[in-house]
Scaffold this motif. Structure first.
Motif, short mmCIF file in Angstrom:
data_model
loop_
_atom_site.label_atom_id
_atom_site.label_comp_id
_atom_site.label_asym_id
_atom_site.label_seq_id
_atom_site.Cartn_x
_atom_site.Cartn_y
_atom_site.Cartn_z
N UNK A 118 40.78 57.41 70.26
CA UNK A 118 41.34 58.55 69.46
C UNK A 118 43.24 58.54 69.63
N UNK A 119 43.26 58.52 70.96
CA UNK A 119 44.85 58.72 71.24
C UNK A 119 45.62 57.44 70.55
N UNK A 120 44.96 56.37 70.46
CA UNK A 120 45.84 55.08 70.08
C UNK A 120 45.79 55.31 68.56
N UNK A 121 45.01 56.03 67.78
CA UNK A 121 44.69 56.17 66.32
C UNK A 121 46.04 57.22 66.21
N UNK A 122 46.16 58.13 67.01
CA UNK A 122 46.91 59.48 66.53
C UNK A 122 48.60 58.89 66.94
N UNK A 123 48.76 57.62 67.34
CA UNK A 123 49.99 57.33 67.47
C UNK A 123 50.38 56.85 66.12
N UNK A 124 49.44 56.39 65.04
CA UNK A 124 49.87 56.11 63.85
C UNK A 124 50.03 57.47 63.04
N UNK A 125 49.09 58.23 62.95
CA UNK A 125 49.08 59.44 62.15
C UNK A 125 48.05 60.47 62.78
N UNK A 126 48.28 61.63 62.51
CA UNK A 126 47.35 62.57 62.79
C UNK A 126 45.83 62.29 62.51
N UNK A 127 44.86 62.28 63.54
CA UNK A 127 43.48 61.53 63.45
C UNK A 127 42.60 62.86 63.55
N UNK A 128 41.70 62.88 62.50
CA UNK A 128 40.62 63.90 62.47
C UNK A 128 39.19 63.15 62.74
N UNK A 129 38.49 63.82 63.49
CA UNK A 129 36.99 63.36 63.82
C UNK A 129 36.16 64.06 62.97
N UNK A 130 35.38 63.63 62.40
CA UNK A 130 34.00 64.05 61.52
C UNK A 130 32.90 63.11 61.74
N UNK A 131 31.87 63.69 62.09
CA UNK A 131 30.70 62.67 62.37
C UNK A 131 29.29 63.25 61.78
#
Length: 309
Positions: A118-131
């Protein structure tokens, strides 16, 4: 400027897959499973980490700008078709972050199985979690919730409701086609054939199991399942279910299928002796609502075809 807040308390909730509490929202604030993301304007360019999210955006008429494992998607998921233009992110488990950056997403959509990155994705753009998966809830129910959440995110809530209505109509119509050629008190095991001795047997909360329930048919497997709602079983598990019917999901390697179907033990099983084995064309086990409808229709096709003299 885009801002994103991440709650460590929320992370503890998602790891245990407990429901998260709704947080106060502003006009540009989006709530997801790990907290909130705030946008200056609604996001339109989405990168996705898995095929259920891919399928869900496509169902809403939104083309993702970055998608993982596209050749495998075309083999296993099949429909809806992928857009003409997008960036291939590589594998679902180890996405290419350089390609992700090149896709220039407004937001990245992931599910709980990717939360460690999650933190690594968030360095690229806001990251939203839907499961959808890793839950005790029925997969089709969670798939509908996911689609509604993406409908709100993309400004397509009306489209989301329309897709859900169409999907449930397709499932109901498929069930009626089965009832037209057989009795209703049938029990089905839905499996993926891993090799000639091992199977994934889908439980009642799996995508296929929850579709089967909506169709009004019983799932023959009542045993334990893992967090993805399937049991890693053997021929002995299939035999333990007694006089049932069995549907298996393609693709299966021809060599594996030949070994299994020619095995003396396989030939003794009741569903084999009664000619109640059904091959279902590619349907994605961990898909969203469209995969559920596709499975229902192909399931009905196989049973109706088998009923003809």
């Amino acid at each position: 400027m885009k801002k994103h807040w991440f709650s460590r308390v929320a992370l503890g909730c998602i790891v245990t897959f407990a429901p998260f509490a709704a947080l106060p929202a502003t006009a540009n604030t989006v709530t997801h499973e790990l907290g909130q993301a705030e946008f200056d304007k609604p996001p339109t360019r989405f990168a996705v980490s898995n095929w259920a999210l891919t399928e869900s955006l496509l169902a809403l008429g939104v083309d993702p700008v970055a998608i993982p494992e596209v050749d495998a998607y075309r083999e296993w998921v099949v429909a809806p078709p992928l857009p003409e233009k997008f960036i291939d992110l590589g594998t679902r488990m180890e996405p290419n972050f350089e390609a992700l950056r090149q896709s220039n997403p407004d937001a990245i959509l992931i599910s709980s199985d990717s939360v460690m990155a999650y933190d690594k994705f968030s360095t690229v753009a806001p990251t939203l979690v839907y499961s959808i998966y890793n839950s005790n809830d029925a997969a089709m129910d969670r798939a509908e919730t996911l689609l509604r959440n993406l409908g709100k995110l993309t400004g397509k809530s009306a489209k989301a409701e329309d897709v859900i209505k169409q999907v449930n109509a397709r499932i109901a119509a498929a069930a009626e086609r089965i009832r037209a050629v057989s009795s209703t008190d049938r029990k089905f095991a839905i499996v993926r054939i891993i090799d000639e001795t091992n199977f994934r047997i889908h439980g009642k909360t799996s995508l296929f199991g929850s579709v089967l329930a909506r169709m009004g048919f019983d799932n023959a497997w009542q045993g334990s399942v893992n967090s993805w709602s399937f049991h890693n079983g053997t021929v002995a598990d299939l035999a333990s279910m007694g006089d049932i019917e069995l549907a298996y999901i393609e693709p299966v390697a021809p060599t594996i299928k030949a070994k299994l179907f020619q095995s003396p033990l396989w030939k003794t099983l009741p569903f084999v002796r009664h000619n109640q084995v059904y091959a279902i064309p590619s349907s994605w086990t961990f898909g969203s609502v469209l995969s559920g409808a596709r499975f229902a229709e192909q399931f009905a096709d196989a049973i109706v075809r088998n009923s003809k003299p």
